[in-house]
Design a protein around this motif. Structure first.
Motif, PDB file in Angstrom:
ATOM      1  N   VAL A   7      -2.586  34.760 -24.827  1.00 22.73           N
ATOM      2  CA  VAL A   7      -3.676  33.822 -25.076  1.00 22.73           C
ATOM      3  C   VAL A   7      -4.990  34.432 -24.578  1.00 22.73           C
ATOM      4  CG1 VAL A   7      -4.609  31.553 -24.487  1.00 22.73           C
ATOM      5  CG2 VAL A   7      -2.214  31.781 -25.149  1.00 22.73           C
ATOM      6  N   ARG A   8      -4.923  35.133 -23.458  1.00 22.14           N
ATOM      7  CA  ARG A   8      -6.133  35.812 -22.953  1.00 22.14           C
ATOM      8  C   ARG A   8      -6.656  36.825 -23.978  1.00 22.14           C
ATOM      9  NH1 ARG A   8      -4.284  36.367 -17.144  1.00 22.14           N
ATOM     10  NH2 ARG A   8      -4.825  34.221 -16.665  1.00 22.14           N
ATOM     11  N   ARG A   9      -5.713  37.489 -24.632  1.00 19.40           N
ATOM     12  CA  ARG A   9      -6.106  38.477 -25.640  1.00 19.40           C
ATOM     13  C   ARG A   9      -6.843  37.843 -26.810  1.00 19.40           C
ATOM     14  NH1 ARG A   9      -0.558  41.028 -25.477  1.00 19.40           N
ATOM     15  NH2 ARG A   9      -0.834  41.968 -23.432  1.00 19.40           N
ATOM     16  N   ILE A  10      -6.498  36.603 -27.137  1.00 16.31           N
ATOM     17  CA  ILE A  10      -7.158  35.977 -28.290  1.00 16.31           C
ATOM     18  C   ILE A  10      -8.352  35.106 -27.886  1.00 16.31           C
ATOM     19  CG2 ILE A  10      -5.112  36.046 -29.770  1.00 16.31           C
ATOM     20  CD1 ILE A  10      -5.175  32.865 -29.158  1.00 16.31           C
ATOM     21  N   GLU A  11      -8.732  35.161 -26.607  1.00 19.34           N
ATOM     22  CA  GLU A  11      -9.894  34.359 -26.188  1.00 19.34           C
ATOM     23  C   GLU A  11     -11.158  34.663 -26.985  1.00 19.34           C
ATOM     24  OE1 GLU A  11     -11.041  33.480 -22.227  1.00 19.34           O
ATOM     25  OE2 GLU A  11      -9.064  32.679 -21.688  1.00 19.34           O
ATOM     26  N   PRO A  12     -11.414  35.939 -27.338  1.00 22.54           N
ATOM     27  CA  PRO A  12     -12.600  36.192 -28.178  1.00 22.54           C
ATOM     28  C   PRO A  12     -12.558  35.423 -29.493  1.00 22.54           C
ATOM     29  CG  PRO A  12     -11.764  38.247 -27.282  1.00 22.54           C
ATOM     30  CD  PRO A  12     -10.764  37.186 -26.929  1.00 22.54           C
ATOM     31  N   LEU A  13     -11.375  35.313 -30.091  1.00 21.33           N
ATOM     32  CA  LEU A  13     -11.231  34.542 -31.331  1.00 21.33           C
ATOM     33  C   LEU A  13     -11.531  33.056 -31.079  1.00 21.33           C
ATOM     34  CD1 LEU A  13      -9.920  34.004 -34.275  1.00 21.33           C
ATOM     35  CD2 LEU A  13      -7.885  33.444 -32.924  1.00 21.33           C
ATOM     36  N   ILE A  14     -11.016  32.536 -29.964  1.00 21.25           N
ATOM     37  CA  ILE A  14     -11.269  31.125 -29.625  1.00 21.25           C
ATOM     38  C   ILE A  14     -12.773  30.914 -29.443  1.00 21.25           C
ATOM     39  CG2 ILE A  14     -10.777  29.281 -27.976  1.00 21.25           C
ATOM     40  CD1 ILE A  14      -8.138  30.717 -27.301  1.00 21.25           C
ATOM     41  N   HIS A  15     -13.397  31.835 -28.702  1.00 24.51           N
ATOM     42  CA  HIS A  15     -14.841  31.775 -28.473  1.00 24.51           C
ATOM     43  C   HIS A  15     -15.619  31.756 -29.779  1.00 24.51           C
ATOM     44  CE1 HIS A  15     -17.183  31.832 -24.828  1.00 24.51           C
ATOM     45  NE2 HIS A  15     -16.113  32.267 -24.181  1.00 24.51           N
ATOM     46  N   ARG A  16     -15.253  32.670 -30.668  1.00 23.73           N
ATOM     47  CA  ARG A  16     -15.940  32.772 -31.959  1.00 23.73           C
ATOM     48  C   ARG A  16     -15.800  31.480 -32.753  1.00 23.73           C
ATOM     49  NH1 ARG A  16     -13.843  37.699 -32.721  1.00 23.73           N
ATOM     50  NH2 ARG A  16     -12.283  36.996 -34.213  1.00 23.73           N
ATOM     51  N   THR A  17     -14.580  30.951 -32.767  1.00 21.75           N
ATOM     52  CA  THR A  17     -14.320  29.719 -33.514  1.00 21.75           C
ATOM     53  C   THR A  17     -15.161  28.567 -32.954  1.00 21.75           C
ATOM     54  OG1 THR A  17     -12.078  30.541 -33.776  1.00 21.75           O
ATOM     55  CG2 THR A  17     -12.454  28.248 -34.368  1.00 21.75           C
ATOM     56  N   ILE A  18     -15.259  28.511 -31.654  1.00 20.28           N
ATOM     57  CA  ILE A  18     -16.047  27.448 -31.017  1.00 20.28           C
ATOM     58  C   ILE A  18     -17.540  27.646 -31.308  1.00 20.28           C
ATOM     59  CG2 ILE A  18     -16.780  26.563 -28.748  1.00 20.28           C
ATOM     60  CD1 ILE A  18     -13.734  27.032 -27.940  1.00 20.28           C
ATOM     61  N   ASP A  19     -18.005  28.878 -31.202  1.00 17.65           N
ATOM     62  CA  ASP A  19     -19.419  29.156 -31.514  1.00 17.65           C
ATOM     63  C   ASP A  19     -19.768  28.687 -32.922  1.00 17.65           C
ATOM     64  OD1 ASP A  19     -20.028  30.158 -29.080  1.00 17.65           O
ATOM     65  OD2 ASP A  19     -19.789  32.276 -29.650  1.00 17.65           O
ATOM     66  N   GLU A  20     -18.885  29.010 -33.868  1.00 22.38           N
ATOM     67  CA  GLU A  20     -19.134  28.600 -35.259  1.00 22.38           C
ATOM     68  C   GLU A  20     -19.168  27.082 -35.400  1.00 22.38           C
ATOM     69  OE1 GLU A  20     -16.742  32.461 -37.035  1.00 22.38           O
ATOM     70  OE2 GLU A  20     -16.035  30.439 -37.566  1.00 22.38           O
ATOM     71  N   ALA A  21     -18.234  26.418 -34.734  1.00 23.28           N
ATOM     72  CA  ALA A  21     -18.173  24.951 -34.824  1.00 23.28           C
ATOM     73  C   ALA A  21     -19.435  24.339 -34.221  1.00 23.28           C
ATOM     74  CB  ALA A  21     -16.927  24.429 -34.119  1.00 23.28           C
ATOM     75  N   LEU A  22     -19.917  24.919 -33.132  1.00 20.05           N
ATOM     76  CA  LEU A  22     -21.122  24.367 -32.495  1.00 20.05           C
ATOM     77  C   LEU A  22     -22.351  24.620 -33.368  1.00 20.05           C
ATOM     78  CD1 LEU A  22     -20.450  25.104 -28.719  1.00 20.05           C
ATOM     79  CD2 LEU A  22     -19.975  23.040 -30.050  1.00 20.05           C
ATOM     80  N   THR A  23     -22.344  25.726 -34.098  1.00 23.24           N
ATOM     81  CA  THR A  23     -23.421  25.970 -35.065  1.00 23.24           C
ATOM     82  C   THR A  23     -23.359  24.924 -36.178  1.00 23.24           C
ATOM     83  OG1 THR A  23     -23.379  28.308 -34.524  1.00 23.24           O
ATOM     84  CG2 THR A  23     -24.400  27.711 -36.627  1.00 23.24           C
ATOM     85  N   ASP A  24     -22.139  24.603 -36.613  1.00 25.90           N
ATOM     86  CA  ASP A  24     -21.965  23.544 -37.620  1.00 25.90           C
ATOM     87  C   ASP A  24     -22.454  22.199 -37.094  1.00 25.90           C
ATOM     88  OD1 ASP A  24     -20.830  25.412 -39.271  1.00 25.90           O
ATOM     89  OD2 ASP A  24     -18.747  24.796 -38.893  1.00 25.90           O
ATOM     90  N   LEU A  25     -22.157  21.938 -35.834  1.00 25.28           N
ATOM     91  CA  LEU A  25     -22.591  20.670 -35.229  1.00 25.28           C
ATOM     92  C   LEU A  25     -24.116  20.600 -35.231  1.00 25.28           C
ATOM     93  CD1 LEU A  25     -21.977  18.044 -33.587  1.00 25.28           C
ATOM     94  CD2 LEU A  25     -22.014  19.458 -31.516  1.00 25.28           C
ATOM     95  N   ALA A  26     -24.761  21.700 -34.816  1.00 22.41           N
ATOM     96  CA  ALA A  26     -26.236  21.739 -34.769  1.00 22.41           C
ATOM     97  C   ALA A  26     -26.822  21.511 -36.158  1.00 22.41           C
ATOM     98  CB  ALA A  26     -26.704  23.073 -34.194  1.00 22.41           C
TER      99      ALA A  26
END
Lengths: 407, 76
Positions: A117-136
């Motif tokens: 899961v630590r290895r895929i944290e960058p993917l989680i981060h990216r997904t969250i960044d995109e969602a927050l951009t969508d929210l904005a």
């Protein structure tokens, strides 16, 4: 086991949307249901024992004499089982016991372990960044559930499994139906069959291009199915479980967490100012919100004593993790949310051999999403009172349908 | 009460044993005491990094014992 004299037993689960989203049971209901062992009547007419204290819930969920096999006589079903001819439980290891369960679960434990899961944290981060951009882009105001809470875990589990996120309307609508206790058995069966057929065809496509994918399903095909260790229909059942569990749970936790934390701006700001506290806050959120509120269901396979009460073989039991997580014997001021609390003893992920396999993933998604949200939307607030929000009172996984926010 | 300090050279150690047959790979122990526990790359099940951790880790190892959902960790 149903007798007419038992109709006076309290009904489980009680539906009462007046208690609001942060109170698993109100005081009167707790009087009725909290105790070492309490007898209840289920909508199916089956009676069961409710177990709600932390000690007994742990004892029960770790005890080998309780089965998760919902086809066993006496199993505490909330809905009638579909007829045997149409039901397909292949690969559904959450409903299995012993070696059959271990065999399938162990094909997945390495996938979800902490270092992966630590290895895929960058993917989680990216997904969250995109969602927050969508929210904005969507507001203010906007609905936090459809922009962030649901898409984030849904995209992450799709990516991990190798399921196209573009199909999310299809599988989200059906998985919501599978979790809704009001859905009649034939519709339930239809939703399950449609999801199985969808995953089956996806897996067939992957099998035709064996070297293509580095996703979990492709890996299981190469390493387990092709060598003959795993039947395709078992893989379909495993994929179904991971897909549903992978997004419904975290999505509902996220919505409720935002609602809870933004009610007290100081707590919400703490996520931004003290991100080191976030892992502990996530555990406290898991404890306090305990979204699997109808409990975890088992049937005794032999006579067992729990909480001073003899439970006979063939009798159903329900482990009420939401009340165990509010047990004053274990947690000081259990009905208070305390961001500094060390809540690690909570049972929100269950206990025993079935304890949530995806918990490192859920923890990472919740932590990163909450911290990033507080960072990018420091002025976020909910524009409805908690009582005005539609809660999923009939779902196996409690949560919010929508969460209107502004900033 | 704080225990009396001990000379470093005779610091006591703990004895920890794990049962991989019982382990369900939920990872609570690794989250709680990563100095002592790890998960096997091949199957995700518990690996003991340090079967004799120093006494200072007692509290966290005890917590890992308490949190283990399948009773797969104990002090020897």
């Amino acid at each position: 086991m149903t007798q007419s004299t038992e109709t006076t037993l309290p009904l489980w689960p009680p539906v009462n949307s007046a208690r609001g989203p942060f109170t698993p049971l109100d005081d009167a209901e707790r009087q009725r249901y909290f105790g070492p062992v309490t007898r209840v009547l289920l909508p199916t007419g089956i009676t069961a024992w409710l177990v709600s204290r932390h000690t007994e819930v742990r004892q029960l969920l770790r005890h080998p004499a309780f089965s998760s096999d919902l086809t066993r006589p006496g199993f505490p079903l909330l809905r009638p089982l579909p007829p045997e001819a149409t039901r397909d439980l292949r690969g559904a290891f959450l409903q299995m016991d012993g070696a059959a369960h271990t065999r399938l679960r162990r094909m997945l434990t390495a996938e979800f372990m902490i270092k992966n899961v630590r290895r895929i944290e960058p993917l989680i981060h990216r997904t969250i960044d995109e969602a927050l951009t969508d929210l904005a882009a969507a507001g203010p105001p906007a609905d936090l559930v459809s922009t962030v809470a649901l898409p984030v875990p849904s995209k992450v589990i799709c990516h991990l499994l190798g399921v196209p996120y573009a199909d999310h309307d299809f599988f989200q609508s059906r998985s919501r139906r599978l979790l809704d206790r009001r859905v009649p058995p034939e519709q339930l069966q239809q939703a399950a069959q449609e999801l199985r057929a969808y995953l089956r065809s996806l897996i067939d496509t992957k099998r035709a291009r064996p070297d293509d994918g580095e996703d979990l399903l492709s890996r299981l095909i190469r390493e387990r199915v092709e060598p003959g260790e795993l039947v395709v229909d078992e893989l379909v059942g495993m994929a179904l479980l991971l897909l549903i569990a992978g997004h419904e749970t975290t999505a509902n936790m996220l919505g409720l967490s935002v609602l809870l934390l933004t009610r007290h701006p100081g707590r919400y700001a703490l996520l931004r100012d003290r991100p080191d506290l976030a892992p502990g806050m996530v555990d406290e959120l898991l404890r306090y919100l305990s979204i699997v509120r109808t409990g975890l269901f088992r049937v005794a396979t032999e006579d067992v004593e729990i909480g001073g009460r003899s439970i006979r073989a063939g009798e159903g039991v329900i482990a009420l993790i939401a009340l165990a997580n509010r047990d004053a014997e274990v947690f000081d001021d259990p009905d208070g949310f305390d961001p500094y609390r060390e809540a690690h003893q909570h049972l929100a992920f269950g206990f025993g051999v079935h304890q949530c396999i995806g918990q490192p993933l859920a923890r990472a998604e919740l932590r990163i999403a909450m911290v990033e949200l507080a960072r990018r939307f420091p002025g976020l607030r909910v524009t409805a009172e908690p009582q005005e929000l539609t809660t999923r009172d009939h779902s196996i996984v409690f949560g919010l349908d929508r969460l209107p926010v502004t900033w | 009460m704080t225990p009396a300090p001990r000379p470093l050279s005779v610091e006591t150690t703990l004895r920890v044993v794990v049962d991989r047959d019982r382990c369900c790979g939920a990872g609570n122990c690794v989250l709680t005491a990563p100095e002592v526990f790890d998960q096997d790359d091949a199957d995700g099940l518990v690996l003991l990094r340090d079967p004799a951790p120093r006494d200072a880790l007692r509290e966290r190892v005890q917590r890992a014992v308490d949190l283990c959902p399948t009773d797969a960790i104990r002090f020897d």
